[in-house]
Design a protein around this motif. Structure first.
Motif, PDB file in Angstrom:
ATOM      1  N   UNK A   1     -13.892  29.668  30.082  1.00 38.96           N
ATOM      2  CA  UNK A   1     -14.159  30.443  28.874  1.00 38.96           C
ATOM      3  C   UNK A   1     -13.515  31.815  28.882  1.00 38.96           C
ATOM      4  N   UNK A   2     -13.594  32.494  27.738  1.00 33.63           N
ATOM      5  CA  UNK A   2     -13.067  33.856  27.608  1.00 33.63           C
ATOM      6  C   UNK A   2     -13.830  34.607  26.519  1.00 33.63           C
ATOM      7  N   UNK A   3     -14.191  35.860  26.811  1.00 35.41           N
ATOM      8  CA  UNK A   3     -14.715  36.773  25.809  1.00 35.41           C
ATOM      9  C   UNK A   3     -13.559  37.668  25.381  1.00 35.41           C
ATOM     10  N   UNK A   4     -13.310  37.726  24.078  1.00 34.31           N
ATOM     11  CA  UNK A   4     -12.149  38.442  23.575  1.00 34.31           C
ATOM     12  C   UNK A   4     -12.576  39.576  22.651  1.00 34.31           C
ATOM     13  N   UNK A   5     -11.867  40.691  22.749  1.00 36.33           N
ATOM     14  CA  UNK A   5     -12.115  41.833  21.869  1.00 36.33           C
ATOM     15  C   UNK A   5     -10.763  42.427  21.487  1.00 36.33           C
ATOM     16  N   UNK A   6     -10.428  42.317  20.212  1.00 39.06           N
ATOM     17  CA  UNK A   6      -9.130  42.809  19.744  1.00 39.06           C
ATOM     18  C   UNK A   6      -9.136  44.330  19.628  1.00 39.06           C
ATOM     19  N   UNK A   7      -7.967  44.911  19.455  1.00 33.21           N
ATOM     20  CA  UNK A   7      -7.841  46.356  19.302  1.00 33.21           C
ATOM     21  C   UNK A   7      -8.535  46.851  18.042  1.00 33.21           C
ATOM     22  N   UNK A   8      -8.680  45.957  17.083  1.00 32.24           N
ATOM     23  CA  UNK A   8      -9.357  46.324  15.837  1.00 32.24           C
ATOM     24  C   UNK A   8     -10.873  46.126  15.920  1.00 32.24           C
ATOM     25  N   UNK A   9     -11.364  45.735  17.105  1.00 38.77           N
ATOM     26  CA  UNK A   9     -12.799  45.556  17.284  1.00 38.77           C
ATOM     27  C   UNK A   9     -13.317  44.199  16.872  1.00 38.77           C
ATOM     28  N   UNK A  10     -12.431  43.216  16.816  1.00 31.08           N
ATOM     29  CA  UNK A  10     -12.821  41.851  16.438  1.00 31.08           C
ATOM     30  C   UNK A  10     -13.204  41.077  17.702  1.00 31.08           C
ATOM     31  N   UNK A  11     -14.464  40.690  17.826  1.00 29.44           N
ATOM     32  CA  UNK A  11     -14.970  40.008  19.015  1.00 29.44           C
ATOM     33  C   UNK A  11     -15.068  38.508  18.779  1.00 29.44           C
ATOM     34  N   UNK A  12     -14.721  37.737  19.809  1.00 28.91           N
ATOM     35  CA  UNK A  12     -14.806  36.279  19.706  1.00 28.91           C
ATOM     36  C   UNK A  12     -14.964  35.679  21.097  1.00 28.91           C
ATOM     37  N   UNK A  13     -15.263  34.408  21.098  1.00 27.94           N
ATOM     38  CA  UNK A  13     -15.434  33.663  22.354  1.00 27.94           C
ATOM     39  C   UNK A  13     -14.679  32.354  22.248  1.00 27.94           C
ATOM     40  N   UNK A  14     -14.015  31.964  23.358  1.00 29.29           N
ATOM     41  CA  UNK A  14     -13.276  30.701  23.387  1.00 29.29           C
ATOM     42  C   UNK A  14     -13.611  29.925  24.657  1.00 29.29           C
ATOM     43  N   UNK A  15     -13.608  28.609  24.521  1.00 31.23           N
ATOM     44  CA  UNK A  15     -13.864  27.726  25.651  1.00 31.23           C
ATOM     45  C   UNK A  15     -13.021  26.470  25.468  1.00 31.23           C
ATOM     46  N   UNK A  16     -12.217  26.139  26.468  1.00 33.08           N
ATOM     47  CA  UNK A  16     -11.336  24.976  26.386  1.00 33.08           C
ATOM     48  C   UNK A  16     -11.766  23.927  27.403  1.00 33.08           C
ATOM     49  N   UNK A  17     -11.858  22.665  26.931  1.00 35.44           N
ATOM     50  CA  UNK A  17     -12.255  21.567  27.807  1.00 35.44           C
ATOM     51  C   UNK A  17     -11.418  20.323  27.504  1.00 35.44           C
ATOM     52  N   UNK A  18     -11.467  19.370  28.430  1.00 26.60           N
ATOM     53  CA  UNK A  18     -10.794  18.090  28.254  1.00 26.60           C
ATOM     54  C   UNK A  18     -11.317  17.402  26.997  1.00 26.60           C
TER      55      UNK A  18
ATOM     56  N   UNK B   1     -19.899  27.981  15.411  1.00 26.68           N
ATOM     57  CA  UNK B   1     -18.515  27.973  15.862  1.00 26.68           C
ATOM     58  C   UNK B   1     -17.772  26.734  15.411  1.00 26.68           C
ATOM     59  N   UNK B   2     -16.577  26.536  15.949  1.00 28.70           N
ATOM     60  CA  UNK B   2     -15.744  25.402  15.548  1.00 28.70           C
ATOM     61  C   UNK B   2     -15.041  24.805  16.759  1.00 28.70           C
ATOM     62  N   UNK B   3     -14.678  23.531  16.646  1.00 29.36           N
ATOM     63  CA  UNK B   3     -13.962  22.818  17.700  1.00 29.36           C
ATOM     64  C   UNK B   3     -12.690  22.243  17.087  1.00 29.36           C
TER      65      UNK B   3
ATOM     66  N   UNK C   1      -6.765  18.320  24.984  1.00 30.46           N
ATOM     67  CA  UNK C   1      -7.812  19.304  25.221  1.00 30.46           C
ATOM     68  C   UNK C   1      -8.360  19.802  23.899  1.00 30.46           C
ATOM     69  N   UNK C   2      -9.598  20.277  23.941  1.00 29.45           N
ATOM     70  CA  UNK C   2     -10.266  20.825  22.767  1.00 29.45           C
ATOM     71  C   UNK C   2     -10.591  22.287  23.009  1.00 29.45           C
ATOM     72  N   UNK C   3     -10.515  23.074  21.948  1.00 27.75           N
ATOM     73  CA  UNK C   3     -10.859  24.489  22.054  1.00 27.75           C
ATOM     74  C   UNK C   3     -12.027  24.804  21.129  1.00 27.75           C
ATOM     75  N   UNK C   4     -13.062  25.372  21.720  1.00 27.93           N
ATOM     76  CA  UNK C   4     -14.226  25.824  20.957  1.00 27.93           C
ATOM     77  C   UNK C   4     -14.081  27.324  20.707  1.00 27.93           C
ATOM     78  N   UNK C   5     -14.286  27.744  19.468  1.00 27.95           N
ATOM     79  CA  UNK C   5     -14.191  29.149  19.117  1.00 27.95           C
ATOM     80  C   UNK C   5     -15.450  29.601  18.395  1.00 27.95           C
ATOM     81  N   UNK C   6     -15.882  30.801  18.727  1.00 26.70           N
ATOM     82  CA  UNK C   6     -17.079  31.369  18.115  1.00 26.70           C
ATOM     83  C   UNK C   6     -16.802  32.839  17.789  1.00 26.70           C
ATOM     84  N   UNK C   7     -16.928  33.198  16.524  1.00 23.48           N
ATOM     85  CA  UNK C   7     -16.755  34.598  16.129  1.00 23.48           C
ATOM     86  C   UNK C   7     -17.832  35.067  15.159  1.00 23.48           C
ATOM     87  N   UNK C   8     -18.679  34.131  14.698  1.00 27.06           N
ATOM     88  CA  UNK C   8     -19.788  34.513  13.830  1.00 27.06           C
ATOM     89  C   UNK C   8     -20.722  35.424  14.622  1.00 27.06           C
ATOM     90  N   UNK C   9     -21.029  36.600  14.093  1.00 26.91           N
ATOM     91  CA  UNK C   9     -21.707  37.633  14.874  1.00 26.91           C
ATOM     92  C   UNK C   9     -23.065  37.188  15.402  1.00 26.91           C
TER      93      UNK C   9
END
Length: 308
Positions: free
Chosen positions: A87-104, A120-122, A130-138
């Protein structure tokens, strides 16, 4: 849930402020059990600027941990292990936070478990199985952060999560010392683990690969095995378990803290492997019933590796 400090913080760098020390010597019970926010110490960890610093601070902490955990806690520990691996916790320079998780792609159900809880979405990754799960809803994102705060162990992920906590005015919580009765390994195994049978000597092994040695080091003490440097295509450290006693101890562990990925199918086949090997089925004459039993077993074993 009670949580007390059993060790003292020592050798802290002079660059750390008094407010940072309050995180370790203050009321940890409230911060871990209640996930409470404390604006006064929100920015206390802003001095953490690198992975090596996170590792050094973690090595100075020694917490007690409860031997048992409620169902939700086991899930959060599993999720933290999964995040530490993939997984990864991401924070952009503009303050946009999100989470990603990649699995088989075979582990879609794992990602659906997380999606059903946090939203979130897959999506299918382009050109990969591989599938990527993304979550950015606060609301869902903050809920996930609160659930794994205090359970994340990967130094890189610790740095990421600390930035997220600072961004949202949340108190970052360091993880307790890993103990046997913790679901973290289950999630970490689902992310980066393998169960294999050596085709040459028919030796079964359970292993986990990782670029960070410090993340694997506690596993040898708690679950057996050893660590070596894998000089394959991608050089990494590998925690490797081959001794039968340690393998079966891990099987008992996974009964308490179940794997949720497709790898659990091989974990379930391990007792059958030893049963057949002990009777010499793998070396039995062709067309014998023993050999036929081994072939049926091995077909099930290899099915996990079939391409989708």
């Amino acid at each position: 849930m009670q949580q007390t400090i059993s060790g003292e913080v020592t050798n802290l760098s002079n660059t750390l402020s008094v407010s940072c020390m309050l995180i370790y010597t203050g009321n940890v019970k409230k911060s871990i059990g209640g996930r409470q926010n404390n604006p006064q110490v929100t920015k206390a960890l802003s001095s953490l600027v690198g992975t090596s610093e996170a590792i050094r601070l973690l090595s100075n902490l020694n917490f007690e941990s409860n031997a048992t955990a409620p169902k939700d806690r086991i899930f959060f520990e599993w999720l933290a292990g999964l995040i530490d691996g993939d997984g990864s916790f991401l924070l952009s320079k503009k303050g946009y936070a999100s989470f990603e998780l990649t699995m088989d792609i075979r582990d879609e159900h794992c990602l659906n478990i997380i999606k059903n809880k946090y939203g979130g979405s897959i999506k299918l990754r382009s050109g990969a199985n591989a599938l990527r799960y993304r979550l950015h809803h606060k609301a869902g994102f903050i809920s996930l952060v609160n659930d794994v705060n205090g359970l994340i162990r990967n130094p890189n992920r610790i740095i990421q999560l600390n930035k997220i906590c600072n961004h949202y005015n949340l108190m970052f919580i360091f993880p307790s010392k890993l103990v046997y009765n913790n679901g973290w390994l289950s999630g970490f195994f689902d992310a980066d683990g393998t169960v294999t049978i050596n085709a040459t000597n028919t030796q079964l092994s359970i292993s986990v690969s990782q670029k960070t040695f410090q993340l694997l080091e506690p596993l040898t003490e708690l679950y057996g095995g050893y660590i070596y440097i894998d000089k394959g295509k991608y050089e990494s450290f590998k925690w490797y378990v081959t001794e039968r006693k340690s393998i079966f101890n891990l099987i008992e562990y996974f009964k308490l803290y179940p794997s949720r990925s497709g790898k659990k199918s091989r974990l379930h086949l391990i007792p059958k492997f030893y049963e057949l090997k002990d009777m010499g089925a793998n070396k039995a004459p062709e067309n014998s019933f023993k050999k036929r039993s081994w072939e049926i077993f091995y077909h099930k074993w290899l099915k996990f590796e079939e391409k989708i």
